[in-house]
Enzyme design. Sequence first.
Site, PDB file in Angstrom:
ATOM      1  N   ILE A 103      34.585  42.672  26.723  1.00 49.98           N
ATOM      2  CA  ILE A 103      35.100  43.289  27.949  1.00 49.98           C
ATOM      3  C   ILE A 103      36.442  42.689  28.349  1.00 49.98           C
ATOM      4  CG2 ILE A 103      32.864  43.996  28.872  1.00 49.98           C
ATOM      5  CD1 ILE A 103      32.727  41.457  30.457  1.00 49.98           C
ATOM      6  N   GLY A 109      39.870  32.721  24.557  1.00 49.00           N
ATOM      7  CA  GLY A 109      38.844  33.408  23.790  1.00 49.00           C
ATOM      8  C   GLY A 109      38.536  34.772  24.364  1.00 49.00           C
ATOM      9  N   ARG A 110      37.455  35.354  23.877  1.00 54.93           N
ATOM     10  CA  ARG A 110      37.030  36.669  24.345  1.00 54.93           C
ATOM     11  C   ARG A 110      35.905  36.536  25.356  1.00 54.93           C
ATOM     12  NH1 ARG A 110      36.307  39.176  18.339  1.00 54.93           N
ATOM     13  NH2 ARG A 110      38.445  38.870  17.631  1.00 54.93           N
ATOM     14  N   VAL A 111      35.807  37.533  26.203  1.00 56.35           N
ATOM     15  CA  VAL A 111      34.694  37.608  27.144  1.00 56.35           C
ATOM     16  C   VAL A 111      33.834  38.792  26.736  1.00 56.35           C
ATOM     17  CG1 VAL A 111      34.008  37.960  29.538  1.00 56.35           C
ATOM     18  CG2 VAL A 111      35.993  36.556  29.008  1.00 56.35           C
ATOM     19  N   ASP A 221      46.420  30.959  42.439  1.00 60.46           N
ATOM     20  CA  ASP A 221      46.741  32.147  41.641  1.00 60.46           C
ATOM     21  C   ASP A 221      46.003  33.367  42.181  1.00 60.46           C
ATOM     22  OD1 ASP A 221      48.074  33.526  39.682  1.00 60.46           O
ATOM     23  OD2 ASP A 221      46.541  33.201  38.166  1.00 60.46           O
TER      24      ASP A 221
END
Length: 574
Positions: A103, A109-111, A221
């Site tokens: 997603i 990295g990836r989620v 942020d």
Amino acid sequence: MEINNSNNNNNYVCAQHNRIEHANHHDLPDSDSDSSSREEELMNSSGGGNGKEPIGEKKKLPSHISEVISNERRESIIRELQQIKTISDYPSQANQYNLIEPIGEGTEGRVFKAYCIPLKENVAIKVVELDKMDPQFVKDVIKEVKVMNGNNHPNLIHYHTSFLENNQLWLVMDYLGGGSLADIMKFKYPDGIPEVLAVTVLKSLLKGLEYLHSHQRIHRDLKSDNILIGEDGAIELADFGVSAMFEKNTCCSRKTIVGTPCWMAPEIISERGYNQGVDIWSFGITAIELIRGKPPGYDLPPSKVFMNLLFGNSPSLQEEEDKGVCSHLYKDLVDKCLQKEPSKRPNASKLLEHKVFKQAKKNNYIVSHLLHGLTPCEDRYRESMSPASSNTPSPDSSRPSSPEHYNHGNVVNSPLQKNIKPSSLNKSSSSLELKNKNLSNPDLVNMPRAASHPVELNALELSSGSGPLSQSSDLPHGHLHKIGTPKKKHSPSGSIGDSHGSISPPLSTSPEKERKKGFFNHFRRHSIAKLFGSPKEGDHNHQHHKSEGDHEHHHFHFPWKHHHHSSSNNHVET
């Protein structure tokens, strides 16, 4: 701490950290410490990290990786994770989760959307490839985990557990199926959301900020990319990778340049020192972003954004009020937040008393109005990655080809999926390509929004404070390259801004203009040049020949990737 690849415009100025060989410290030092020595360093960050790689075609993550991390480093990370005490029923073994589909993706990295088998619920899992990560990035991830673990508020993202699986670090968090507010706006409200929705979101956001500030934390942020929406209308603030502590009753306790330029407070840029007031400024900018669909200065390069911050007037919604787009109360809220003098800004608790929040609704209003008709974030992510989407003419299309869909039978269906046929969506305008809007005027650059994907600062050209940024078609996705220093050009009007409240000094000189010019040049030499400066003459290959142990690098976060389930950071610290 979810990743939500977002890209409109905005760029991260993130903290430089001292390079470490191992992460075997018990209490991670705040990245703002030792600012004087840090100013001598240039952070050598990889542009885009895993975000440059297309999503794999495998149904599961690889069981082995070519390069194995050292046992010493592994034990060090395990010790760090063991110190993070969690009260959670979530399992800490990979075989207790089924990865469904990606997603989001980012530097670390990836989620993935995942299914927790014992608890029978969906979660978000961030998978960090340790063998591909610089130790500093791993340190940043663990720092973020510690911050999230200390959060105990319904409007702050919840961390559940983390563990090592082969050479991967898995971080288990809340799954919020609506995705980021920035992504929702791109797909459904590109020109801004109605005021009642904005007020509802902002009230929840303020409650989260009130909690953070009461625990001496600054987020640093704040923006729509880092606001996540759940399928039940829950609103949670994410991405604590650049958060910091501040000392109570201290007026100016931080000096690190960090944040996303369009949302950064003036005191950060001027290095006067700052406290939680910078979050209030960012909150005001976010309030404008929700009404307009984009923040002030979104189409300007960072140098011009900084010029406007230092010498321009504070952004305002006066035009929107005159047109009836927003109420006087909403404009007044923004004006109170965007006071140039930090001491004049109300704190989060005081802002919650503002009359505009009387129109705020409950979470079910978010479901019925903001989320209604939207496909879940994973579907939008898949659409943005599909070949059909990438072939759609778009000024900022730069996505790799579509990945295969990750499937699993035991999936908790999203209420957003009911009676909704996935439509053919154009690629989100948050795609990550730097494009010149006008080829005849290369100085006019459309900046992508920050999504915590660092790029080398030496790749950025700052010419007289307004040099263009470019993306090379010869470089991997998301990479910037340094373009040749252009000859000094002057537009007919001598403008260095745009029509949206930016400054446009004439070519004629005056003592006042010269004073500002001289001040900015001095400031740039000591601050901005460290972020955007080109290599010294005769040192054009400097950035490519640094030794592994070279400490010289800044970390400037740019929004390269399209954040769908976010948290990754676009930030700058020097």
